[in-house]
Design a protein around this motif. Structure first.
Motif, PDB file in Angstrom:
ATOM      1  N   THR A  93       0.812  -1.210   0.000  1.00  0.00           N
ATOM      2  CA  THR A  93       0.000   0.000   0.000  1.00  0.00           C
ATOM      3  C   THR A  93       0.846   1.261   0.000  1.00  0.00           C
ATOM      4  OG1 THR A  93      -0.127  -0.015   2.426  1.00  0.00           O
ATOM      5  CG2 THR A  93      -1.888  -1.141   1.214  1.00  0.00           C
ATOM      6  N   MET A  94       2.125   1.131   0.305  1.00  0.00           N
ATOM      7  CA  MET A  94       3.021   2.268   0.279  1.00  0.00           C
ATOM      8  C   MET A  94       4.458   1.785   0.180  1.00  0.00           C
ATOM      9  SD  MET A  94       2.163   3.528   4.187  1.00  0.00           S
ATOM     10  CE  MET A  94       2.958   5.091   3.907  1.00  0.00           C
ATOM     11  N   GLY A  95       5.336   2.679  -0.302  1.00  0.00           N
ATOM     12  CA  GLY A  95       6.725   2.304  -0.459  1.00  0.00           C
ATOM     13  C   GLY A  95       6.997   1.667  -1.805  1.00  0.00           C
ATOM     14  N   SER A  96       8.248   1.308  -2.008  1.00  0.00           N
ATOM     15  CA  SER A  96       8.673   0.773  -3.308  1.00  0.00           C
ATOM     16  C   SER A  96       8.545  -0.733  -3.417  1.00  0.00           C
ATOM     17  CB  SER A  96      10.128   1.190  -3.579  1.00  0.00           C
ATOM     18  OG  SER A  96      10.977   0.702  -2.556  1.00  0.00           O
ATOM     19  N   GLY A  97       8.134  -1.400  -2.353  1.00  0.00           N
ATOM     20  CA  GLY A  97       7.912  -2.831  -2.426  1.00  0.00           C
ATOM     21  C   GLY A  97       8.815  -3.624  -1.495  1.00  0.00           C
ATOM     22  N   VAL A  98       8.565  -4.907  -1.426  1.00  0.00           N
ATOM     23  CA  VAL A  98       9.317  -5.820  -0.581  1.00  0.00           C
ATOM     24  C   VAL A  98      10.526  -6.329  -1.370  1.00  0.00           C
ATOM     25  CG1 VAL A  98       9.240  -7.976   0.722  1.00  0.00           C
ATOM     26  CG2 VAL A  98       7.215  -6.500   0.620  1.00  0.00           C
ATOM     27  N   GLN A  99      11.686  -6.292  -0.729  1.00  0.00           N
ATOM     28  CA  GLN A  99      12.918  -6.764  -1.357  1.00  0.00           C
ATOM     29  C   GLN A  99      13.302  -8.120  -0.777  1.00  0.00           C
ATOM     30  OE1 GLN A  99      14.162  -4.835  -3.856  1.00  0.00           O
ATOM     31  NE2 GLN A  99      12.431  -3.456  -3.394  1.00  0.00           N
ATOM     32  N   TYR A 100      13.846  -8.988  -1.643  1.00  0.00           N
ATOM     33  CA  TYR A 100      14.285 -10.310  -1.191  1.00  0.00           C
ATOM     34  C   TYR A 100      15.748 -10.506  -1.540  1.00  0.00           C
ATOM     35  CZ  TYR A 100      14.825 -15.357  -0.806  1.00  0.00           C
ATOM     36  OH  TYR A 100      15.280 -16.610  -0.466  1.00  0.00           O
ATOM     37  N   ASP A 101      16.543 -10.915  -0.544  1.00  0.00           N
ATOM     38  CA  ASP A 101      17.966 -11.182  -0.721  1.00  0.00           C
ATOM     39  C   ASP A 101      18.158 -12.697  -0.770  1.00  0.00           C
ATOM     40  OD1 ASP A 101      20.729 -11.666  -0.338  1.00  0.00           O
ATOM     41  OD2 ASP A 101      20.978  -9.775   0.730  1.00  0.00           O
ATOM     42  N   THR A 102      18.521 -13.221  -1.935  1.00  0.00           N
ATOM     43  CA  THR A 102      18.646 -14.671  -2.093  1.00  0.00           C
ATOM     44  C   THR A 102      19.789 -15.243  -1.262  1.00  0.00           C
ATOM     45  OG1 THR A 102      20.032 -14.306  -4.057  1.00  0.00           O
ATOM     46  CG2 THR A 102      17.669 -14.645  -4.411  1.00  0.00           C
ATOM     47  N   ALA A 103      20.827 -14.455  -1.019  1.00  0.00           N
ATOM     48  CA  ALA A 103      21.979 -14.958  -0.265  1.00  0.00           C
ATOM     49  C   ALA A 103      21.642 -15.169   1.204  1.00  0.00           C
ATOM     50  CB  ALA A 103      23.157 -13.997  -0.413  1.00  0.00           C
ATOM     51  N   THR A 104      20.888 -14.249   1.783  1.00  0.00           N
ATOM     52  CA  THR A 104      20.561 -14.334   3.216  1.00  0.00           C
ATOM     53  C   THR A 104      19.173 -14.885   3.472  1.00  0.00           C
ATOM     54  OG1 THR A 104      19.701 -12.069   3.239  1.00  0.00           O
ATOM     55  CG2 THR A 104      22.053 -12.367   3.704  1.00  0.00           C
ATOM     56  N   ARG A 105      18.371 -15.053   2.404  1.00  0.00           N
ATOM     57  CA  ARG A 105      16.980 -15.500   2.495  1.00  0.00           C
ATOM     58  C   ARG A 105      16.155 -14.513   3.335  1.00  0.00           C
ATOM     59  NH1 ARG A 105      16.278 -20.120   0.375  1.00  0.00           N
ATOM     60  NH2 ARG A 105      14.266 -20.443   1.391  1.00  0.00           N
TER      61      ARG A 105
END
Length: 286
Positions: free
Chosen positions: A198-210
């Motif tokens: 609903t706000m912000g640029s979105g959820v980020q996922y780091d594949t290295a750290t999960r």
């Protein structure tokens, strides 16, 4: 100048003054309140009292006002100096009430009072660090029964089942700076690369750290606006044979970190792991 008119004549009224001697209250009361108070969080508050008059009193009672409860101390007479510490929770803040005030009050009787005499001590006001409600859950179906997830339900060993995770942040009566929600995907859960915020640029996922991260620059107070900061995203679990029949974790180490801009205090909230236990889910798999 004050005057009155009688008939056709005007008369100037003299100003009368009278000096009245006052005496201090028979009991001196003070409070010791921590500099930092937070909504819904308890703190130790100390009240101190001493006898400072020769006036004979009976039935002295000290109260502390401004908390969710109002503790009382019934004193013996003659009053002997003392102190007592209470664990108190300030009344919750709101969009307009962002401070907490504690006030010591003493009531007593005298031979000539004909009833209770109430004396209020000096109030102490502190800025109130906001409350914050962080919630999260998993769904396979929407609240209307529409299918959101994919794959077998209940999950089967070696086969992928996709769920949607929902994270909600609300109940803040102060603005927050840099609110950030982080979490970790368990080893047998994959990021499905589908999301909505609903706000912000979105959820980020780091594949290295999960590790998943949903970071905002700021969050205006949600109590006044009635808004909820919400993020949702899809994850896929592939259970092994030993996990069948048990509840599987979909998201762990869920944590909120932020700074209250009114008090400059850190805010931290955590959630229990979000799992495949979705008892409220109902719908038909298509």
């Amino acid at each position: 100048m004050i005057f009155f008119v009688f008939g056709s004549e005007r008369f100037i009224q003299d100003v009368l003054t009278e000096t009245v001697a006052t005496v201090p209250p028979p009991i001196d009361i003070t409070l010791d309140v921590p500099e930092q108070l937070a909504a819904g969080r308890s703190n130790e508050v100390t009240v101190r009292w001493s006898d400072q008059s020769d006036l004979a009193i009976t039935a002295p009672i000290i109260r502390i006002e401004g908390a969710t409860t109002t503790p009382e101390i019934r004193l013996d007479t003659p009053v002997v100096a003392g102190e007592r510490t209470f664990t108190l929770t300030p009344r919750s803040g709101s969009g307009t009430e962002r401070s907490a005030t504690y006030t010591p009050v003493v009531t007593f009787q005298t031979d000539s009072s004909g009833g209770d005499v109430t004396v209020q001590g000096s109030s102490i006001t502190r800025k109130l660090t906001t409350s914050a409600s962080l919630s999260g859950f998993a769904r396979y179906f929407s609240s209307a029964g529409d299918q959101l997830g994919r794959g077998p339900l209940p999950p089967r060993a070696g086969e992928p089942t996709t769920y949607w995770i929902f994270l909600n942040l609300r109940g803040t009566f102060n603005d927050l700076s840099y609110p950030t929600i982080t979490a970790t995907l368990p080893a047998n859960v994959q990021w499905a690369d589908k999301q909505s915020v609903t706000m912000g640029s979105g959820v980020q996922y780091d594949t290295a750290t999960r590790r998943i991260t949903w970071a905002l620059d700021a969050l205006p107070a949600t109590v006044a606006s009635g808004r909820t900061a919400a993020a949702s995203f899809a994850v896929t679990i592939i259970p092994n044979a030993s996990q069948i029949g048990s509840t599987g974790a979909l998201l762990t180490n869920v944590r909120l970190q932020a700074t209250d801009t009114w008090t400059n205090q850190s805010i931290s909230r955590t959630l229990a792991p979000i799992t495949t236990a979705i008892e409220e889910d109902a719908g038909r798999i298509r």
